[in-house]
Design a protein around this motif. Structure first.
Motif, PDB file in Angstrom:
ATOM      1  N   ALA A  87       0.816  -1.214   0.000  1.00 59.56           N
ATOM      2  CA  ALA A  87       0.000   0.000   0.000  1.00 59.56           C
ATOM      3  C   ALA A  87       0.842   1.252   0.000  1.00 59.56           C
ATOM      4  N   ILE A  88       2.109   1.153   0.380  1.00 58.93           N
ATOM      5  CA  ILE A  88       2.972   2.318   0.468  1.00 58.93           C
ATOM      6  C   ILE A  88       3.054   3.072  -0.859  1.00 58.93           C
ATOM      7  N   GLY A  89       2.994   2.364  -1.974  1.00 59.52           N
ATOM      8  CA  GLY A  89       3.055   3.016  -3.269  1.00 59.52           C
ATOM      9  C   GLY A  89       1.819   3.836  -3.583  1.00 59.52           C
ATOM     10  N   PHE A  90       0.739   3.590  -2.876  1.00 59.20           N
ATOM     11  CA  PHE A  90      -0.509   4.304  -3.121  1.00 59.20           C
ATOM     12  C   PHE A  90      -0.757   5.422  -2.116  1.00 59.20           C
ATOM     13  N   PHE A  91       0.238   5.746  -1.286  1.00 62.04           N
ATOM     14  CA  PHE A  91       0.073   6.862  -0.363  1.00 62.04           C
ATOM     15  C   PHE A  91      -0.298   8.153  -1.094  1.00 62.04           C
ATOM     16  N   PRO A  92       0.432   8.534  -2.164  1.00 61.45           N
ATOM     17  CA  PRO A  92       0.017   9.753  -2.878  1.00 61.45           C
ATOM     18  C   PRO A  92      -1.365   9.640  -3.506  1.00 61.45           C
ATOM     19  N   THR A 110       4.385   3.497  -8.859  1.00 60.11           N
ATOM     20  CA  THR A 110       3.025   3.914  -8.520  1.00 60.11           C
ATOM     21  C   THR A 110       3.039   5.209  -7.725  1.00 60.11           C
ATOM     22  N   ALA A 111       3.944   5.296  -6.747  1.00 65.62           N
ATOM     23  CA  ALA A 111       4.046   6.501  -5.932  1.00 65.62           C
ATOM     24  C   ALA A 111       4.466   7.700  -6.777  1.00 65.62           C
ATOM     25  N   ALA A 112       5.430   7.494  -7.676  1.00 68.63           N
ATOM     26  CA  ALA A 112       5.899   8.587  -8.532  1.00 68.63           C
ATOM     27  C   ALA A 112       4.773   9.114  -9.416  1.00 68.63           C
ATOM     28  N   LEU A 113       3.982   8.215  -9.970  1.00 69.21           N
ATOM     29  CA  LEU A 113       2.867   8.638 -10.816  1.00 69.21           C
ATOM     30  C   LEU A 113       1.826   9.399  -9.998  1.00 69.21           C
ATOM     31  N   GLY A 114       1.612   8.961  -8.755  1.00 66.72           N
ATOM     32  CA  GLY A 114       0.650   9.645  -7.900  1.00 66.72           C
ATOM     33  C   GLY A 114       1.080  11.046  -7.535  1.00 66.72           C
ATOM     34  N   GLY A 154       8.077  -3.636   1.755  1.00 66.06           N
ATOM     35  CA  GLY A 154       7.620  -3.936   0.405  1.00 66.06           C
ATOM     36  C   GLY A 154       7.616  -2.778  -0.562  1.00 66.06           C
ATOM     37  N   LEU A 155       8.548  -1.833  -0.403  1.00 58.84           N
ATOM     38  CA  LEU A 155       8.632  -0.734  -1.364  1.00 58.84           C
ATOM     39  C   LEU A 155       9.428  -1.209  -2.576  1.00 58.84           C
ATOM     40  N   ASP A 156       8.773  -2.037  -3.397  1.00 56.30           N
ATOM     41  CA  ASP A 156       9.436  -2.604  -4.560  1.00 56.30           C
ATOM     42  C   ASP A 156       9.348  -1.646  -5.742  1.00 56.30           C
ATOM     43  N   GLY A 157       9.823  -2.104  -6.902  1.00 60.07           N
ATOM     44  CA  GLY A 157       9.822  -1.247  -8.078  1.00 60.07           C
ATOM     45  C   GLY A 157       8.433  -0.796  -8.483  1.00 60.07           C
ATOM     46  N   THR A 158       7.446  -1.687  -8.394  1.00 57.38           N
ATOM     47  CA  THR A 158       6.071  -1.331  -8.744  1.00 57.38           C
ATOM     48  C   THR A 158       5.538  -0.254  -7.816  1.00 57.38           C
TER      49      THR A 158
END
Length: 259
Positions: free
Chosen positions: A35-40, A190-194, A182-186
């Motif tokens: 879920a960390i990638g979806f914080f933004p 995802t975070a960068a795009l957000g 779990g801050l993997d490449g995906t």
């Protein structure tokens, strides 16, 4: 893959918001670490709702009243999660004399003088800056600025998470612990795009000013936590988000004077 990303997004919304989502979904705990990638992206959702409140309220009342309602909406949507983190963090760093004392103060549910002062100043700053933006901007650009502030500020919390260990590794009750892995490449993509998506709707110099200001704030917190805690906590993430949002709004307002 799409299903996995969806459940990661739901997990981020559950962590960051009080939206009426089912709390007993069996798929969510499995995907909390991603879920960390979806914080933004959670910030985008909060920003859209708060921006809608601001636009509607500004149509009915003066910008100052609209700003109060928009900030109040953000507090309600997040259950004051970030505000609580800010006050606990400032209490800890303000009154603590070593790592263990700081962590103990941060875990104390009582609000101290440092935390109360920081909370009042942060709310006042957010209201004043939101009102200033509501005076200067209008329509889609105003909405984009609010959305970007919420998305970027939640993106800045990744700075300590990327570079520091979790300071309460022994705490099995922490809400932050399941999502710090779990801050993997995906997740990074995802975070960068957000973060970059809402920024693309603003003039490039303005977007850059806001991003740099928020990033510098996150970097400063990261350095402070490395020096005094040797890591970060969930409360620290709240402090990073709150100050990152303020810094972003300060940055874009300053930049708009020169374009």
């Amino acid at each position: 893959m799409i299903r996995t990303l969806f459940w990661r997004f739901v997990a981020a919304l559950q962590f960051f918001t009080r939206l009426p989502l089912p709390r007993d979904l069996p798929q969510v705990p499995i995907h909390q670490s991603g879920a960390i990638g979806f914080f933004p992206w959670a910030g985008i959702v909060v920003g859209l709702l708060c921006g809608a409140v601001l636009l509607l309220a500004r149509w009915l009342w003066p910008p100052e009243v609209a700003a109060v309602l928009a900030v109040a909406a953000a507090v309600a949507l997040t259950g004051a999660l970030h505000e609580d983190g800010l006050s606990d963090t400032v209490d800890g760093f303000g009154a603590g004399w070593d790592r263990m004392h700081i962590l103990a103060i941060m875990k104390d549910v009582r609000l101290g003088n440092y935390g109360a002062t920081a909370l009042i100043l942060a709310l006042a700053a957010r209201i004043a800056l939101t009102a200033a933006i509501a005076v200067r901007l209008d329509g889609a650009v105003l909405l984009a600025a609010i959305v970007a502030a919420h998305a970027v500020s939640r993106g800045t919390v990744l700075l300590p998470m990327l570079t520091l260990p979790y300071a309460r590794a022994e705490d099995a009750t922490s809400r932050a612990k399941p999502v710090v892995q779990g801050l993997d490449g995906t997740a990074r993509l995802t975070a960068a795009l957000g973060v970059l998506g809402p920024l693309a709707l603003l003039p490039p110099p303005v977007a850059l000013a806001g991003l740099v200001a928020a990033g510098a704030t996150g970097a400063a917190w990261t350095r402070l936590c490395a020096r005094r805690l040797g890591g970060y906590t969930g409360d620290v993430l709240g402090a990073v988000q709150q100050t990152g949002e303020i810094a972003f709004l300060l940055g874009i307002l300053a930049a708009w004077k020169f374009i």
